[in-house]
Design an enzyme around this catalytic site. Structure first.
Site, PDB file in Angstrom:
ATOM      1  N   CYS A  77       0.832  -1.214   0.000  1.00  0.00           N
ATOM      2  CA  CYS A  77       0.000   0.000   0.000  1.00  0.00           C
ATOM      3  C   CYS A  77       0.864   1.261   0.000  1.00  0.00           C
ATOM      4  O   CYS A  77       1.522   1.572   1.002  1.00  0.00           O
ATOM      5  CB  CYS A  77      -0.916  -0.027   1.217  1.00  0.00           C
ATOM      6  SG  CYS A  77      -1.806   1.512   1.519  1.00  0.00           S
ATOM      7  N   CYS A  80      -0.108   3.913   2.579  1.00  0.00           N
ATOM      8  CA  CYS A  80       0.286   3.465   3.926  1.00  0.00           C
ATOM      9  C   CYS A  80       1.712   3.910   4.229  1.00  0.00           C
ATOM     10  O   CYS A  80       2.020   4.359   5.358  1.00  0.00           O
ATOM     11  CB  CYS A  80       0.197   1.949   4.042  1.00  0.00           C
ATOM     12  SG  CYS A  80      -1.466   1.271   3.879  1.00  0.00           S
TER      13      CYS A  80
END
Length: 335
Positions: A77, A80
């Site tokens: 991600c 993230c």
């Protein structure tokens, strides 16, 4: 008020004791080579990883002590990776108001599935074992701070209350003669709040009690102008002036001999009162001034009363000597 220009920055303000940490958290790990990876537990105890098995303890139980933020993420991600350094930084600077627990949804899909997490990064705040708020996406640092303030309350509220408690403890120690302990606590407050007038005044009182009036004077001279005008600091400034004046008044034993043969020598009695005051014999100092007032209110244009009021300003309204002498002063003035 720190560094080499700080006259109390040595043994007195050097470190905080365990009772005066003000919730300070250890610094975040260095980003240099060899530092802990982004999603690790090495962040001073405020940032850690969790699993499906440890989630009840790491999050549900821990959130009964302080809010816990759960960051649901995955290695693939990109957002993230953007959020990670931001949220870890803010949590480590939050003074222990919140903890951050990170959960890799690839390794542990059960919990995020139960919570309906469909997009990451997702951060859910738990309080008293329940989810109470959250956000999704890599939001800016300012918004992360706002989120933590919303969940845990403003940063200054708890610290202000703790500082007041530490100041009260320091004052009690100083009153009981435990000067070193009081100085350490005042130093701790000045570490957390360098502009705290009561802490600055208390530190100077400690220096005076230790006989280090020169250092107290240096500290007074180093204070910012606005801080030096605060009533607590002004009281110490007047005390230093009284000490300096008393040094020039002569030998108290010789003055007492003069009064033994000439009890109505009000000038000598005034000098003795000033000397006794700086020696800490407040009740005796007040008694000499009250004696002058009983005999001659016109002496030095009511100088004994004016001097007693100056003593009150330095002693403070709650000091037993102030309370006692003020009661007796009233009986003279209004009898």
């Amino acid at each position: 008020m720190s560094g080499s220009d700080n006259p109390y920055g040595g043994s007195y303000g050097g470190q905080m004791t365990g009772s005066a940490q003000f919730g300070a958290a250890p610094a975040a790990p260095s980003s240099a080579a060899g530092a802990a990876p982004a999603h690790s537990a090495a962040s001073g105890g405020l940032v850690s990883d969790t699993s499906t098995a440890s989630f009840p303890k790491d999050v549900l139980e821990e959130s009964r002590r302080q809010p816990v933020l759960v960051d649901f993420w995955a290695p693939w991600c990109g957002p993230c990776k953007q959020l990670t350094p931001v949220i870890e930084k803010v949590v480590n600077e939050s003074g222990g108001r919140v903890k951050l627990v990170k959960m890799n949804i690839d390794d542990h899909p059960s919990i995020p599935g139960q919570l309906g997490i469909q997009s990451i990064p997702a951060v859910i705040a738990f309080v008293d074992g329940r989810p109470v708020d959250g956000f999704m996406g890599a939001i800016p640092e300012s918004q992360v701070r706002e989120f933590i303030d919303k969940v845990a309350g403003p940063a200054g509220a708890d610290q202000a209350a703790e500082i007041e408690a530490v100041l009260a403890e320091a004052e009690a120690l100083l009153s009981s003669g435990e000067v070193q302990g009081a100085a350490q606590l005042y130093g701790a407050v000045l570490q957390a709040d360098p502009e705290n007038a009561n802490a600055a005044a208390g530190m100077m009182q400690c220096l005076i009690a230790l006989g280090e009036t020169a250092r107290a004077g240096q500290m007074l001279a180093s204070l910012p102008e606005e801080l030096a005008k605060e009533p607590a600091v002004q009281a110490v400034a007047r005390k230093l002036e009284q000490i300096e004046e008393a040094r020039k008044l002569g030998d108290p034993v010789a003055i007492e001999q003069i009064l033994a043969t000439d009890p109505d020598n009000h000038e000598a009695r005034m000098k003795l009162a000033k000397i006794l005051n700086v020696q800490g014999q407040r009740e005796e100092a007040a008694e000499h001034l009250l004696m002058i007032m009983r005999k001659d209110r016109t002496f030095d244009d009511d100088g004994a009363r004016r001097q007693l009021l100056e003593f009150f300003e330095v002693w403070g309204p709650k000091d037993p000597a102030t309370i006692s002498a003020r009661r007796r002063l009233s009986s003279i003035l209004f009898s």
